[in-house]
Scaffold this active site. Structure first.
Site, mmCIF file in Angstrom:
data_model
loop_
_atom_site.group_PDB
_atom_site.id
_atom_site.type_symbol
_atom_site.label_atom_id
_atom_site.label_comp_id
_atom_site.label_asym_id
_atom_site.label_seq_id
_atom_site.Cartn_x
_atom_site.Cartn_y
_atom_site.Cartn_z
ATOM 1 N N THR A 135 0.804 -1.220 0.000
ATOM 2 C CA THR A 135 0.000 0.000 0.000
ATOM 3 C C THR A 135 0.834 1.265 0.000
ATOM 4 O OG1 THR A 135 -1.820 -1.120 1.105
ATOM 5 C CG2 THR A 135 -1.750 1.274 1.299
ATOM 6 N N HIS A 184 -1.771 -1.341 -5.876
ATOM 7 C CA HIS A 184 -1.243 -2.673 -6.171
ATOM 8 C C HIS A 184 -2.416 -3.548 -6.574
ATOM 9 C CE1 HIS A 184 -2.948 -3.865 -2.316
ATOM 10 N NE2 HIS A 184 -2.268 -2.890 -1.730
#
Length: 555
Positions: free
Chosen positions: A90, A347
């Site tokens: 993250t 992601h």
């Protein structure tokens, strides 16, 4: 109860009465006049990151969307965007979106890294903390932007014109910080119970009102949400051990359960509601210059971790997010703002191996519990007759060697540890610091990069480990899912690296480019639309031409 009704309420009930009235009025509005091609700079940039929205999920659901996602699909679509680096987490992912910098430049190499020389007892460093604060640790930390070594687009805009307003809101502190940067007018994140910010900041009315409404909503609980018909094929229980199953959830929530609220469509509704309220209260897009709001929608990630990516839960979440974003865009339309949107992800994600095996991927597996720095380190220490813990870090990714060892001992530990990692059947590659430092900077399309290219893009000499370990594809680095998360991301592989990138503005001509681009391309692309040029030497990305014809938006 229909998912539309649930999310319409959760997205709009938190906004001021004026917002509710205008949003409802929008439903019955007359058709929008035919658009004209945008020429002048937009008045507001809206940068949205949907945490864990992989390119695979984007492809799986794009034909089902009818709301906010569908609107964006009429813009410039890059379905093969890449978080090109190895550490697909993250914090690194969000740091690339509005800086144009890969982790090797930004310094954000992971969500957490190890600093064996830090003064405090806890040697783990959280990416969005200030570890110099007395009494802090990597869990009970003070949120800070100190580790981000580069400016964001918003900071560059504000430096060029101080009248620019920059706002960042997210479901996670690290998302808000990494997209907002160091100089923001408003920066708010969900802290588990309320939207919070840095100490000493005044609380806008929009935040206070939203927090009160969210508290009421959490206290009331949540009935099961009905999923669209197309979710039916995904509604199947999958056993993962310890009597635990996933795949059939409908986000029913007991009153007061804040953890369940976080991992549900409701939390994205709260984030977008706060964003809409701040746009109105701050007058974003109404000033003399272009403003920017960054929005981090975190629920998809929490749901992916908790339930996996291929069950009823994720299907329902993405349908709900589609509706939530539609409500948000309609609110901006009702305010008469000329805005442009970019949507991407920090992601991708990987479904749980138990369901992968049912879905024709028999080699999907969970990590060998012995494959971790403590276990490998113990074997190395026994071979070299060393004492104490000598390797530190997570099971995969960066691994640090005890800084107290001599140079000769460190070299021996590196040699032995690499041999053990490389011999393990679940390991695809292991690199030493020296190997990564000697590798050239990655070049060319990100989908052609080697594993060491990907490691190099994540490597910062002052923060990265002494070793980097990459698991083989389809190996989930969660050994026991029975008591916590069941699925994750963070690998070198494209299911974690590949994300959508979509640009939209009213009147633009739609096109799709399937070839690989990078999330570091977003900042220079947006900068070009407002007449700003970021020096090429200061970033890793390039401007993407958003005109499908002979014109060039990068000039």
């Amino acid at each position: 109860m229909k998912v539309n009704a649930i999310l319409f309420a959760s997205a709009l009930a938190f906004v001021t009465p004026l917002c509710v009235a205008t949003a409802h009025a929008q439903d019955a509005a007359t058709p929008t006049p035919a658009p004209t091609a945008p020429r002048a700079a937009p008045k507001l940039i809206v940068a949205i990151s949907v945490d864990q929205l992989s390119a695979d999920l984007f492809a799986e659901y794009r034909n089902h969307w009818t709301g906010g996602f569908k609107r964006l699909l009429s813009g410039a679509v890059f379905p093969s965007g890449y978080q090109s680096h190895a550490a697909t987490e993250t914090c690194p992912g969000h740091s690339t979106i509005l800086t144009g910098a890969r982790p090797a430049r930004s310094g954000i190499i992971a969500n957490n890294w190890v600093d064996l020389r830090t003064a405090r007892t806890d040697k783990s460093i959280y990416c969005a903390e200030d570890e110099s604060i007395a009494g802090s640790n990597s869990v009970a930390y003070t949120v800070s932007d100190t580790h981000l070594l580069v400016p964001t687009l918003g900071e560059r805009m504000k430096a060029a014109n101080p009248a620019t307003q920059i706002v960042s809101v997210a479901g996670k502190d690290r998302a808000a910080v990494m997209m907002g940067g160091h100089k923001v007018d408003e920066l708010w994140w969900w802290d588990g119970r309320k939207f919070a910010s840095y100490a000493g900041r005044a609380t806008p009315e929009a935040v206070a009102r939203t927090n009160a409404a969210v508290a009421d909503k959490i206290a009331a609980g949540q009935l099961p949400i009905d999923a669209p018909d197309y979710c039916r094929t995904r509604n199947r229980a999958v056993a993962i051990g310890g009597g635990k199953t996933v795949g059939t959830g409908r986000f029913e929530r007991a009153p007061g359960d804040t953890r369940a609220f976080r991992a549900s469509p409701e939390s994205d509704g709260a984030v977008f509601s706060l964003a809409a309220a701040l746009v109105q209260e701050k007058g974003l897009g109404k000033g003399v210059t272009t403003d920017l709001i960054a929005i981090g929608a975190s629920a998809t990630d929490y749901i992916g971790h908790t339930y996996g990516t291929e069950g009823n839960e994720m299907c329902l979440q993405l349908a709900a997010l589609d509706e939530t974003m539609a409500d948000f865009f309609e609110k901006l339309d009702s305010l008469g703002i000329d805005y442009e949107v970019v949507l991407t992800a920090d992601h991708g994600g990987h479904d749980l191996p138990e369901r992968h095996r049912d879905h024709a991927a028999p080699d999907a597996a969970r990590i060998d519990p012995a494959l971790n720095p403590k276990g490998i380190g113990a074997q190395v220490a026994a071979r070299l007759k060393l004492t104490g813990e000598i390797l530190f870090g997570d099971p995969v990714g960066d691994v640090w060697i005890d800084a107290k060892l001599t140079s000769a001992q460190r070299a021996a530990v590196t040699r032995e540890a690499l041999a053990l990692y490389r011999a393990h059947p679940q390991v695809a590659a292991a690199f030493s610091r020296a190997e990564i430092e000697a590798a050239p900077a990655p070049a060319g399309p990100a989908d052609t990069w080697s594993l060491i290219d990907r490691a190099k893009a994540s490597f910062h000499p002052a923060r990265s480990g002494d070793l980097v370990v990459a698991l083989k594809p389809r190996i989930t680095p969660i050994a026991d899912p029975s008591r916590g998360y069941v699925a994750t991301h963070g690998s070198f592989w494209d299911y974690d690296r590949r994300v959508p990138i979509v640009f939209w503005r009213k009147g633009m001509t739609s096109f799709e480019q399937p070839l690989a681009v990078e999330t570091v391309d977003i900042a220079p692309t947006l900068a070009a639309t407002i007449g700003m040029t970021i020096p090429r030497a200061e970033i890793d990305g390039r401007c993407l031409d958003l005109d499908p014809g002979v014109a060039d938006t990068c000039r």
